[in-house]
Design a protein around this motif. Structure first.
Motif, PDB file in Angstrom:
ATOM      1  N   MET A   1       0.034 -15.988  -3.230  1.00 38.79           N
ATOM      2  CA  MET A   1      -0.983 -16.535  -4.115  1.00 38.79           C
ATOM      3  C   MET A   1      -1.416 -15.483  -5.113  1.00 38.79           C
ATOM      4  O   MET A   1      -1.731 -14.378  -4.754  1.00 38.79           O
TER       5      MET A   1
ATOM      6  N   HIS B   1      -7.990 -21.945  -4.228  1.00 39.27           N
ATOM      7  CA  HIS B   1      -7.366 -20.951  -3.349  1.00 39.27           C
ATOM      8  C   HIS B   1      -8.370 -20.356  -2.365  1.00 39.27           C
ATOM      9  O   HIS B   1      -8.173 -19.245  -1.873  1.00 39.27           O
TER      10      HIS B   1
ATOM     11  N   GLU C   1      -6.823 -19.480   1.126  1.00 38.87           N
ATOM     12  CA  GLU C   1      -5.931 -18.332   1.068  1.00 38.87           C
ATOM     13  C   GLU C   1      -6.715 -17.021   0.933  1.00 38.87           C
ATOM     14  O   GLU C   1      -6.380 -16.011   1.552  1.00 38.87           O
TER      15      GLU C   1
ATOM     16  N   GLN D   1      -1.678 -11.974  -0.659  1.00 43.78           N
ATOM     17  CA  GLN D   1      -0.756 -13.062  -0.351  1.00 43.78           C
ATOM     18  C   GLN D   1      -0.775 -13.379   1.142  1.00 43.78           C
ATOM     19  O   GLN D   1      -1.132 -12.544   1.970  1.00 43.78           O
ATOM     20  N   TYR D   2      -0.352 -14.609   1.471  1.00 42.59           N
ATOM     21  CA  TYR D   2      -0.211 -15.016   2.863  1.00 42.59           C
ATOM     22  C   TYR D   2       0.635 -14.005   3.638  1.00 42.59           C
ATOM     23  O   TYR D   2       0.263 -13.550   4.718  1.00 42.59           O
TER      24      TYR D   2
ATOM     25  N   GLU E   1      -5.468 -17.799  11.678  1.00 42.97           N
ATOM     26  CA  GLU E   1      -5.246 -18.931  10.775  1.00 42.97           C
ATOM     27  C   GLU E   1      -6.126 -20.116  11.173  1.00 42.97           C
ATOM     28  O   GLU E   1      -6.699 -20.801  10.312  1.00 42.97           O
TER      29      GLU E   1
ATOM     30  N   TYR F   1      -6.876 -13.881   3.641  1.00 42.75           N
ATOM     31  CA  TYR F   1      -6.546 -12.507   3.252  1.00 42.75           C
ATOM     32  C   TYR F   1      -7.709 -11.563   3.536  1.00 42.75           C
ATOM     33  O   TYR F   1      -7.514 -10.438   4.022  1.00 42.75           O
TER      34      TYR F   1
END
Length: 221
Positions: free
Chosen positions: A1, A128, A131, A45-46, A110, A135
């Motif tokens: 992302m 986002h 996400e 990012q993931y 998660e 993070y």
């Protein structure tokens, strides 16, 4: 992302932070603003979040289990020598535990982030949010988990008093989670605190059950 933070001013310079810088900022200089800078990193990012969590838990659990199993005299007797016990008994078992532990923690984080996202709701004009929260969670949970896993293992097998350290780490992680959620969703502090605590309840139950299993295993050795 690719992260573009709507809350930050247009003049904010987005910098690429090394993982050590991200962890140090999250752990030692926590604030809403700090977490805004963390998930504004173009590297947010993931894959990076998952890698941090899995790697730290894998290394910590692998090292801890290897040390603890290597202390057992029964393995040496079964394999005939210390070297054989280490290569064919301790290391494969430690690797298995480390892989399972790393994967389990990735899944738990998660799920925690997903629960937070559902309870608080999406940030305005921000697609986002989930996400970014994931993070931000990884930024402080990766280093804290490395310490917590080692503390939990040694508390269960050698020094029960270390459970107090684990409790302190858990409380600090909750406080950091509240700051991260506040940075992402900009909800009120009351709602942020309540949602963070509610979302953490299933995680706490899983950890209590896992600790109980580890202690029973330790008692059987």
């Amino acid at each position: 992302m690719a992260a573009q933070v709507t809350q930050m001013t247009p003049g904010t310079i987005q910098r690429r932070w090394h993982w050590a810088r991200v962890w140090a900022q999250a752990i030692f200089r926590p604030s809403v603003r700090t977490f805004e800078h963390i998930f504004a990193d173009p590297n947010a990012q993931y894959s990076r979040a998952y890698l941090w969590v899995f790697t730290t838990v894998f290394l910590a659990m692998g090292a801890g289990v290897t040390y603890l199993l290597a202390q057992g005299e029964s393995l040496t007797g079964q394999f005939g020598s210390v070297g054989a016990a280490l290569v064919f008994g301790v290391l494969p078992a430690a690797t298995l535990f480390a892989v399972i532990g790393g994967g389990a923690w990735v899944l738990l984080i998660e799920l925690w982030a997903s629960a937070m996202d559902m309870l608080i709701g999406h940030a305005p004009e921000d697609s986002h949010a989930y996400e970014r929260l994931l993070y931000a969670f990884a930024a402080f949970l990766a280093p804290l988990l490395a310490v917590s896993v080692l503390v939990a293992l040694f508390a269960s097998f050698l020094f029960p008093a270390l459970h107090l350290v684990q409790v302190a780490i858990s409380v600090y992680a909750l406080a950091l989670a509240m700051l991260a959620a506040r940075a992402v969703y900009r909800a009120s502090w009351t709602r942020t605190v309540l949602c963070t605590l509610i979302a953490a309840i299933p995680l706490a139950l899983v950890l209590i059950a896992a600790t109980s299993v580890i202690e029973r295993w330790a008692a059987g050795l």
